[in-house]
Design an enzyme around this catalytic site. Structure first.
Site, PDB file in Angstrom:
ATOM      1  N   GLU A  30      35.567  17.375   0.422  1.00 22.05           N
ATOM      2  CA  GLU A  30      34.757  17.060   1.594  1.00 22.05           C
ATOM      3  C   GLU A  30      33.715  18.169   1.762  1.00 22.05           C
ATOM      4  OE1 GLU A  30      35.191  16.447   6.441  1.00 22.05           O
ATOM      5  OE2 GLU A  30      36.811  17.354   5.277  1.00 22.05           O
ATOM      6  N   HIS A  87      29.752  14.714   7.109  1.00 21.32           N
ATOM      7  CA  HIS A  87      30.672  15.218   6.092  1.00 21.32           C
ATOM      8  C   HIS A  87      30.745  14.212   4.954  1.00 21.32           C
ATOM      9  CE1 HIS A  87      32.793  17.023   9.862  1.00 21.32           C
ATOM     10  NE2 HIS A  87      31.686  17.676   9.569  1.00 21.32           N
ATOM     11  N   ARG A 115      38.611  23.661   8.689  1.00 20.55           N
ATOM     12  CA  ARG A 115      37.404  22.864   8.897  1.00 20.55           C
ATOM     13  C   ARG A 115      36.156  23.711   9.105  1.00 20.55           C
ATOM     14  NH1 ARG A 115      38.658  17.318  10.200  1.00 20.55           N
ATOM     15  NH2 ARG A 115      40.897  17.027  10.122  1.00 20.55           N
ATOM     16  N   ASP A 148       0.831  -1.197   0.000  1.00 20.21           N
ATOM     17  CA  ASP A 148       0.000   0.000   0.000  1.00 20.21           C
ATOM     18  C   ASP A 148       0.872   1.255   0.000  1.00 20.21           C
ATOM     19  OD1 ASP A 148      -1.766   2.058   0.416  1.00 20.21           O
ATOM     20  OD2 ASP A 148      -2.455   1.390   2.383  1.00 20.21           O
ATOM     21  N   GLU A 150      30.701  10.608   6.659  1.00 20.45           N
ATOM     22  CA  GLU A 150      31.061  10.440   8.071  1.00 20.45           C
ATOM     23  C   GLU A 150      29.819  10.757   8.905  1.00 20.45           C
ATOM     24  OE1 GLU A 150      34.284  13.097   8.823  1.00 20.45           O
ATOM     25  OE2 GLU A 150      35.577  12.247   7.282  1.00 20.45           O
ATOM     26  N   ARG A 162      31.046  19.649   4.006  1.00 22.12           N
ATOM     27  CA  ARG A 162      30.956  19.495   5.443  1.00 22.12           C
ATOM     28  C   ARG A 162      29.593  19.840   6.049  1.00 22.12           C
ATOM     29  NH1 ARG A 162      35.351  18.678   8.349  1.00 22.12           N
ATOM     30  NH2 ARG A 162      34.638  19.943  10.114  1.00 22.12           N
ATOM     31  N   GLU A 212      27.769  11.017  12.016  1.00 27.70           N
ATOM     32  CA  GLU A 212      27.921  11.066  13.468  1.00 27.70           C
ATOM     33  C   GLU A 212      26.581  10.798  14.144  1.00 27.70           C
ATOM     34  OE1 GLU A 212      31.480  14.436  13.389  1.00 27.70           O
ATOM     35  OE2 GLU A 212      29.383  15.029  13.657  1.00 27.70           O
ATOM     36  N   GLU A 233      31.403   8.492  16.103  1.00 32.69           N
ATOM     37  CA  GLU A 233      31.549   8.452  14.655  1.00 32.69           C
ATOM     38  C   GLU A 233      32.186   7.136  14.256  1.00 32.69           C
ATOM     39  OE1 GLU A 233      34.386  10.614  11.404  1.00 32.69           O
ATOM     40  OE2 GLU A 233      33.195  11.945  12.677  1.00 32.69           O
ATOM     41  N   GLU A 287      33.310  11.414  19.530  1.00 31.25           N
ATOM     42  CA  GLU A 287      33.314  12.748  18.918  1.00 31.25           C
ATOM     43  C   GLU A 287      33.308  13.838  19.987  1.00 31.25           C
ATOM     44  OE1 GLU A 287      33.650  14.845  16.654  1.00 31.25           O
ATOM     45  OE2 GLU A 287      34.147  13.569  14.958  1.00 31.25           O
TER      46      GLU A 287
END
Length: 471
Positions: free
Chosen positions: A359, A270, A340, A51, A130, A361, A132, A221, A213
């Site tokens: 990456e 990330h 970062r 359904d 990654e 983030r 977390e 992580e 973390e």
């Protein structure tokens, strides 16, 4: 495996049930189980009905019939059921037209991979997320016309440093914002994370590392080895399934909410990305950060469309409790090699061409991985096809810049409502190659506004009582 080999695999492993699973619109696994002797090879062609009107964001009641069609390449034995059970991930098909369903997230991810190949730019998009998460010992929440509250707890939490605990309070609690990489006895979740890793490996998920973390209360992580886009999206769903079930088996509870704790680091996802062709990585070159011109144009596309991408990569109202300045949140739309705090970063751990990747983030683990990965790939390909310049890299501390220096640096949306507005204004790049459809995008926007934004917006917040009750 072929369908015949899948059924042989089930019998060899003593399976008595077959569990058919698919990912719904928001990104949660749904399932239905059948006795093994009910299933034969025909189901891999004909599918099994269900359904569709009972699935969030999908069919209306008068067009509810849908089909689950198992993908034989996804077979595995569930590690948590008491009775041995074969699991098959399914694609969704219209029972009348036999066409793939345009709102099936897995189908959208597959179309993105196919578009990459048709474009001639590359043949494989690798993704390394990654994701977390928090592991709590207790969670309570409730809302109603007369109340609204939540409470989370962890024996690790710094707020429990003065609590009376069974057997005595032994201390060893991570200080606020100091949970990154401590050994036991401060890190109490080592064994649970290792158990999660071992279960993931049994399911064929390659694991690179696991660790505590930054946040004080059980933030963790586990890093997966990069994999092609569709395969990785399947693995993210398995990853979340394992994390939640292993936590439960240990008397704990896990959540992928980006910001369950006030004034603590939130949980991100990330996403490392690269494109290869004929076994050759295409992002390596002699430009900034060791990137090729093609790779930098990919980043340009990501940065250009990030505010629209947020509707898929950060798709909950809670996402924007994390995307605020500070707490390592990458709200500023900039490229950097080592910073970062930038939304797009070129990791510098290795100079190998095979390790060259971007990456991104800002995504978080509430994202439906099929939709988020597909959308980011389409943004990056738009950057390559239109040679979009990512702009000057920003290698300074973004949060320490003067107002003059910050001018010209874009930022992520401040709310889910704003992200949905951005998606409505900027989604042509997603329609290329019919990867996303106008129907899928408008359904996503409507669902998020009606089922998430409005219910949160209309409710009094507990903190409002502290602010305003006595005025």
């Amino acid at each position: 495996m072929t369908p015949k080999e899948v059924l042989e695999f089930a019998r060899e492993n003593g399976a008595v049930m077959v569990d058919l699973r698919f990912t719904d619109w928001p990104g949660t696994w749904q399932h239905c189980s059948f006795p093994l002797d009910f299933i034969d090879e025909s189901i891999f062609e004909e599918g099994q009905g269900f359904d569709g009107s009972s699935i969030r964001g999908w069919q209306v009641i008068n067009e509810s019939d849908m089909l689950m069609v198992p993908d034989p390449s996804t077979a595995f034995i569930d590690p948590f059921f008491q009775h041995p059970t074969l699991v098959l991930i399914c694609d969704i098909v219209d029972p009348i037209t036999r066409e793939s369903y345009s709102r099936d997230p897995r189908y959208i991810a597959r179309k993105a991979e196919n578009y990459l190949k048709r474009s001639g730019i590359g043949d494989t998009a690798f993704i390394g997320p990654e994701a977390e998460f928090f592991v709590f010992s207790d969670v309570r929440f409730s809302t109603g016309a007369d109340h609204g509250f939540y409470s989370v707890d962890s024996p690790e939490a710094s707020w429990n440093s003065g609590s009376e605990e069974p057997g005595g309070n032994l201390g060893y609690k991570p200080r606020a914002q100091e949970g990154y990489f401590p050994t036991p006895p401060i890190d109490t979740l080592q064994d649970i994370r290792t158990e999660m890793v071992l279960e993931m490996q049994k399911l064929g998920i390659g694991i690179e590392a696991q660790h505590h973390e930054v946040a004080t209360a059980g933030q963790c992580e586990i890093d997966m080895v990069f994999s092609p886009l569709l395969s990785m999206a399947d693995q993210v769903i398995k990853y979340k399934y394992v994390v939640k079930n292993v936590a439960r088996q240990n008397g704990m509870t896990a959540t992928f909410m980006p910001k369950p704790i006030f004034e603590g680091n939130g949980s991100g996802m990330h996403c490392h990305q690269s494109i290869w062709k004929d076994g050759v990585p295409l992002f390596a070159g002699d430009g900034y950060g060791g990137f090729s011109e093609l790779g930098l144009h990919y980043v340009g596309g990501i940065l250009k469309h990030s505010r629209a991408l947020a509707a898929f990569t950060n798709p909950t109202t809670n996402s924007y409790k994390r995307l605020v300045p500070g707490y390592e949140a990458p709200v500023n739309l900039a490229l950097s090699s080592r910073n970062r705090s930038a939304s797009c970063r070129i990791p510098m751990y290795s100079q190998s061409p095979k390790a060259k990747r971007i990456e991104v983030r800002y995504p978080d683990p509430t994202a439906n991985p099929y939709l988020a990965f597909a959308a980011m790939l389409m943004a990056g390909l738009d950057g390559i096809e239109n040679k979009i310049d990512p702009g000057e890299p920003l290698d300074k501390n973004i949060y320490a810049l003067s107002p003059e220096e910050k001018q010209g640096i874009g930022s992520m949306p401040g709310s889910l409502e704003e992200a949905l507005d951005c998606l409505e204004e900027d989604h042509q790049f997603l329609l290329t190659g019919d990867v996303f459809t106008e129907d899928a995008i408008q359904t996503w926007v409507q669902y998020k506004r009606e089922e998430e934004c409005d219910p949160v917006r209309l409710r009094p917040h507990p903190h409002e009582f502290e602010l305003y009750y006595d005025i």
